[in-house]
Design a protein around this motif. Sequence first.
Motif, PDB file in Angstrom:
ATOM      1  N   ILE A   1      23.437 -78.294   9.571  1.00  0.00           N
ATOM      2  CA  ILE A   1      22.546 -78.727   8.485  1.00  0.00           C
ATOM      3  C   ILE A   1      22.772 -77.866   7.250  1.00  0.00           C
ATOM      4  CG2 ILE A   1      20.129 -79.029   7.790  1.00  0.00           C
ATOM      5  CD1 ILE A   1      19.472 -79.409  10.776  1.00  0.00           C
ATOM      6  N   GLY A   2      22.985 -76.554   7.445  1.00  0.00           N
ATOM      7  CA  GLY A   2      23.210 -75.657   6.321  1.00  0.00           C
ATOM      8  C   GLY A   2      24.471 -76.010   5.550  1.00  0.00           C
ATOM      9  N   GLU A   3      25.579 -76.234   6.263  1.00  0.00           N
ATOM     10  CA  GLU A   3      26.836 -76.603   5.590  1.00  0.00           C
ATOM     11  C   GLU A   3      26.684 -77.912   4.838  1.00  0.00           C
ATOM     12  OE1 GLU A   3      30.924 -75.274   7.216  1.00  0.00           O
ATOM     13  OE2 GLU A   3      29.796 -75.980   8.960  1.00  0.00           O
ATOM     14  N   ALA A   4      25.957 -78.849   5.412  1.00  0.00           N
ATOM     15  CA  ALA A   4      25.755 -80.139   4.746  1.00  0.00           C
ATOM     16  C   ALA A   4      24.990 -79.995   3.437  1.00  0.00           C
ATOM     17  CB  ALA A   4      25.000 -81.092   5.679  1.00  0.00           C
ATOM     18  N   ASN A   5      24.225 -78.914   3.321  1.00  0.00           N
ATOM     19  CA  ASN A   5      23.443 -78.687   2.102  1.00  0.00           C
ATOM     20  C   ASN A   5      24.066 -77.624   1.192  1.00  0.00           C
ATOM     21  OD1 ASN A   5      20.686 -80.250   2.184  1.00  0.00           O
ATOM     22  ND2 ASN A   5      21.048 -79.560   4.287  1.00  0.00           N
ATOM     23  N   GLY A   6      25.306 -77.227   1.481  1.00  0.00           N
ATOM     24  CA  GLY A   6      26.025 -76.316   0.600  1.00  0.00           C
ATOM     25  C   GLY A   6      25.887 -74.843   0.935  1.00  0.00           C
ATOM     26  N   ALA A   7      25.372 -74.502   2.116  1.00  0.00           N
ATOM     27  CA  ALA A   7      25.245 -73.099   2.503  1.00  0.00           C
ATOM     28  C   ALA A   7      26.595 -72.556   2.975  1.00  0.00           C
ATOM     29  CB  ALA A   7      24.208 -72.946   3.614  1.00  0.00           C
ATOM     30  N   LYS A   8      26.733 -71.228   2.955  1.00  0.00           N
ATOM     31  CA  LYS A   8      27.952 -70.583   3.449  1.00  0.00           C
ATOM     32  C   LYS A   8      27.821 -70.402   4.961  1.00  0.00           C
ATOM     33  CE  LYS A   8      28.412 -68.100  -0.921  1.00  0.00           C
ATOM     34  NZ  LYS A   8      28.312 -66.783  -1.612  1.00  0.00           N
ATOM     35  N   PRO A   9      28.784 -70.904   5.737  1.00  0.00           N
ATOM     36  CA  PRO A   9      28.618 -70.890   7.195  1.00  0.00           C
ATOM     37  C   PRO A   9      28.702 -69.506   7.832  1.00  0.00           C
ATOM     38  CG  PRO A   9      30.768 -71.791   6.592  1.00  0.00           C
ATOM     39  CD  PRO A   9      29.998 -71.628   5.311  1.00  0.00           C
ATOM     40  N   ALA A  10      29.588 -68.621   7.320  1.00  0.00           N
ATOM     41  CA  ALA A  10      29.806 -67.327   7.974  1.00  0.00           C
ATOM     42  C   ALA A  10      28.521 -66.499   8.102  1.00  0.00           C
ATOM     43  CB  ALA A  10      30.886 -66.537   7.249  1.00  0.00           C
ATOM     44  N   PRO A  11      27.729 -66.315   7.024  1.00  0.00           N
ATOM     45  CA  PRO A  11      26.488 -65.543   7.178  1.00  0.00           C
ATOM     46  C   PRO A  11      25.492 -66.185   8.142  1.00  0.00           C
ATOM     47  CG  PRO A  11      27.085 -65.733   4.861  1.00  0.00           C
ATOM     48  CD  PRO A  11      27.959 -66.678   5.616  1.00  0.00           C
ATOM     49  N   ILE A  12      25.488 -67.523   8.202  1.00  0.00           N
ATOM     50  CA  ILE A  12      24.568 -68.217   9.113  1.00  0.00           C
ATOM     51  C   ILE A  12      24.985 -67.967  10.557  1.00  0.00           C
ATOM     52  CG2 ILE A  12      23.668 -70.472   9.823  1.00  0.00           C
ATOM     53  CD1 ILE A  12      24.037 -71.429   6.967  1.00  0.00           C
ATOM     54  N   ILE A  13      26.302 -68.056  10.819  1.00  0.00           N
ATOM     55  CA  ILE A  13      26.803 -67.802  12.173  1.00  0.00           C
ATOM     56  C   ILE A  13      26.444 -66.383  12.616  1.00  0.00           C
ATOM     57  CG2 ILE A  13      28.891 -67.538  13.568  1.00  0.00           C
ATOM     58  CD1 ILE A  13      30.154 -69.757  11.830  1.00  0.00           C
ATOM     59  N   LEU A  14      26.697 -65.403  11.739  1.00  0.00           N
ATOM     60  CA  LEU A  14      26.396 -64.012  12.074  1.00  0.00           C
ATOM     61  C   LEU A  14      24.903 -63.814  12.297  1.00  0.00           C
ATOM     62  CD1 LEU A  14      28.685 -61.793   9.800  1.00  0.00           C
ATOM     63  CD2 LEU A  14      28.584 -61.802  12.299  1.00  0.00           C
ATOM     64  N   ALA A  15      24.091 -64.357  11.392  1.00  0.00           N
ATOM     65  CA  ALA A  15      22.642 -64.160  11.487  1.00  0.00           C
ATOM     66  C   ALA A  15      22.088 -64.707  12.793  1.00  0.00           C
ATOM     67  CB  ALA A  15      21.943 -64.810  10.293  1.00  0.00           C
ATOM     68  N   HIS A  16      22.481 -65.923  13.152  1.00  0.00           N
ATOM     69  CA  HIS A  16      21.911 -66.540  14.351  1.00  0.00           C
ATOM     70  C   HIS A  16      22.530 -65.982  15.628  1.00  0.00           C
ATOM     71  CE1 HIS A  16      19.189 -69.484  12.601  1.00  0.00           C
ATOM     72  NE2 HIS A  16      20.079 -69.661  11.649  1.00  0.00           N
ATOM     73  N   SER A  17      23.835 -65.707  15.616  1.00  0.00           N
ATOM     74  CA  SER A  17      24.466 -65.130  16.806  1.00  0.00           C
ATOM     75  C   SER A  17      23.860 -63.764  17.115  1.00  0.00           C
ATOM     76  CB  SER A  17      25.976 -64.996  16.594  1.00  0.00           C
ATOM     77  OG  SER A  17      26.585 -66.249  16.450  1.00  0.00           O
ATOM     78  N   LEU A  18      23.727 -62.930  16.087  1.00  0.00           N
ATOM     79  CA  LEU A  18      23.170 -61.592  16.285  1.00  0.00           C
ATOM     80  C   LEU A  18      21.683 -61.663  16.644  1.00  0.00           C
ATOM     81  CD1 LEU A  18      24.994 -59.654  13.437  1.00  0.00           C
ATOM     82  CD2 LEU A  18      25.223 -59.254  15.895  1.00  0.00           C
ATOM     83  N   ARG A  19      20.958 -62.609  16.043  1.00  0.00           N
ATOM     84  CA  ARG A  19      19.540 -62.773  16.396  1.00  0.00           C
ATOM     85  C   ARG A  19      19.395 -63.025  17.883  1.00  0.00           C
ATOM     86  NH1 ARG A  19      17.149 -67.537  17.276  1.00  0.00           N
ATOM     87  NH2 ARG A  19      18.594 -68.741  15.999  1.00  0.00           N
ATOM     88  N   ILE A  20      20.240 -63.894  18.437  1.00  0.00           N
ATOM     89  CA  ILE A  20      20.169 -64.214  19.859  1.00  0.00           C
ATOM     90  C   ILE A  20      20.523 -62.995  20.706  1.00  0.00           C
ATOM     91  CG2 ILE A  20      21.231 -65.599  21.692  1.00  0.00           C
ATOM     92  CD1 ILE A  20      21.537 -67.857  19.601  1.00  0.00           C
ATOM     93  N   VAL A  21      21.642 -62.330  20.346  1.00  0.00           N
ATOM     94  CA  VAL A  21      22.099 -61.170  21.119  1.00  0.00           C
ATOM     95  C   VAL A  21      21.056 -60.056  21.090  1.00  0.00           C
ATOM     96  CG1 VAL A  21      23.807 -59.317  21.213  1.00  0.00           C
ATOM     97  CG2 VAL A  21      24.548 -61.677  20.836  1.00  0.00           C
ATOM     98  N   ILE A  22      20.559 -59.737  19.887  1.00  0.00           N
ATOM     99  CA  ILE A  22      19.607 -58.627  19.746  1.00  0.00           C
ATOM    100  C   ILE A  22      18.285 -58.952  20.434  1.00  0.00           C
ATOM    101  CG2 ILE A  22      18.201 -57.373  18.053  1.00  0.00           C
ATOM    102  CD1 ILE A  22      20.650 -57.490  16.176  1.00  0.00           C
ATOM    103  N   THR A  23      17.827 -60.193  20.300  1.00  0.00           N
ATOM    104  CA  THR A  23      16.566 -60.574  20.941  1.00  0.00           C
ATOM    105  C   THR A  23      16.684 -60.487  22.458  1.00  0.00           C
ATOM    106  OG1 THR A  23      16.007 -62.063  19.115  1.00  0.00           O
ATOM    107  CG2 THR A  23      14.834 -62.385  21.189  1.00  0.00           C
ATOM    108  N   ILE A  24      17.781 -61.010  23.018  1.00  0.00           N
ATOM    109  CA  ILE A  24      17.978 -60.943  24.468  1.00  0.00           C
ATOM    110  C   ILE A  24      17.962 -59.488  24.927  1.00  0.00           C
ATOM    111  CG2 ILE A  24      19.589 -61.364  26.360  1.00  0.00           C
ATOM    112  CD1 ILE A  24      20.691 -63.716  24.694  1.00  0.00           C
ATOM    113  N   ALA A  25      18.726 -58.640  24.223  1.00  0.00           N
ATOM    114  CA  ALA A  25      18.830 -57.243  24.625  1.00  0.00           C
ATOM    115  C   ALA A  25      17.480 -56.535  24.517  1.00  0.00           C
ATOM    116  CB  ALA A  25      19.873 -56.532  23.767  1.00  0.00           C
ATOM    117  N   LEU A  26      16.784 -56.706  23.390  1.00  0.00           N
ATOM    118  CA  LEU A  26      15.497 -56.036  23.198  1.00  0.00           C
ATOM    119  C   LEU A  26      14.462 -56.500  24.221  1.00  0.00           C
ATOM    120  CD1 LEU A  26      15.108 -55.972  19.296  1.00  0.00           C
ATOM    121  CD2 LEU A  26      15.625 -54.048  20.807  1.00  0.00           C
ATOM    122  N   ILE A  27      14.390 -57.816  24.422  1.00  0.00           N
ATOM    123  CA  ILE A  27      13.401 -58.358  25.362  1.00  0.00           C
ATOM    124  C   ILE A  27      13.704 -57.885  26.787  1.00  0.00           C
ATOM    125  CG2 ILE A  27      12.631 -60.495  26.475  1.00  0.00           C
ATOM    126  CD1 ILE A  27      11.314 -60.190  23.830  1.00  0.00           C
TER     127      ILE A  27
END
Length: 334
Positions: A117-143
Amino acid sequence: MGTAGGILFFLMHLPLPWMLGALFATMAAAVGGAPVTAPARLRPVVVAVIGVLLGARFTPEVATQASVWLGTVAVLMAYVVAVALVVVPFYHRFGRMDWTTAYFAGMPGGLSEMIEIGEANGAKPAPIILAHSLRIVITIALIAFWFRFVQGQDVGAASGPPQLALSWVDAAVLLGCAVAGSVLGKRLHLPAPTFLGPMALSAALHLTGLTHSAPPPLLVTAAQVILGTVLGCRFQGIGAAVLLRAVGLSLAATALTLMLASGAGLAMRAVAGVGVDQAILALAPGGLTEMGLVALAIHADVAFVALHHVVRILFVILLAPLAYRALAGGSLGR
């Protein structure tokens, strides 16, 4: 490599060893420049196995609690809006992202859906991939580490319900849930179709009492290793400097999100008497499959956790694009 990481974490008695061990081993190799390629074609298969496993926790007793969960779903929706209002400006200001990229990086939705959805609206994909991938990894580890080392709960390898002898009939039924559920999920255009389809079919059969079996533990362990390996290999080609900066941003954003989740968890307890630990698992943006595995490992109500993650993902997928269009004429569109 993922299996070696899982064995190491298992021997060290770390939480969710097979998934987290595989994840951190392959992530370290990817960032270090090793030519690792994820077994991406296997991901739909192993996700279907985990979907069937989590569906096995939907017992007939679960149906009696459904009406109580209406209040907690309302709390969840308010929480999602609060996360967006806090995390999106955070990424814009401190991550120095344009508003469009920050918007889809900060939304607590699914990784693939937010990228698309972000790319379709003109967002840059690389920061989105990093943000969401790291969010998942960090949340799993912290929890996982919170429950294991702070609360002292046994967050070992996730297991299913008490394992019964798996007859050929039960094996065929569970296999049918995985295959037919995956096909149905794709035809219905569900988010995470190879996970939600098998989980829904498995849940339906277990709710009606037609089967009480779950996938064998060895198969579940293999699925966790492959899932962790796929997640770790997402960091291929990312330099250490870029990753460190993204990790710092994601740590702060995840901390903000988990603070909001704690507040929403207290609200869920007030509304429906839900335990705060269980509520936080239902709210933590660590991925539907992954948080379901944590819930399974600490013997929380998997049905409650899974339902709220499904609602969160659907809520974001449906409303995030609409809200973006409404805001596109203002500062968010610039």
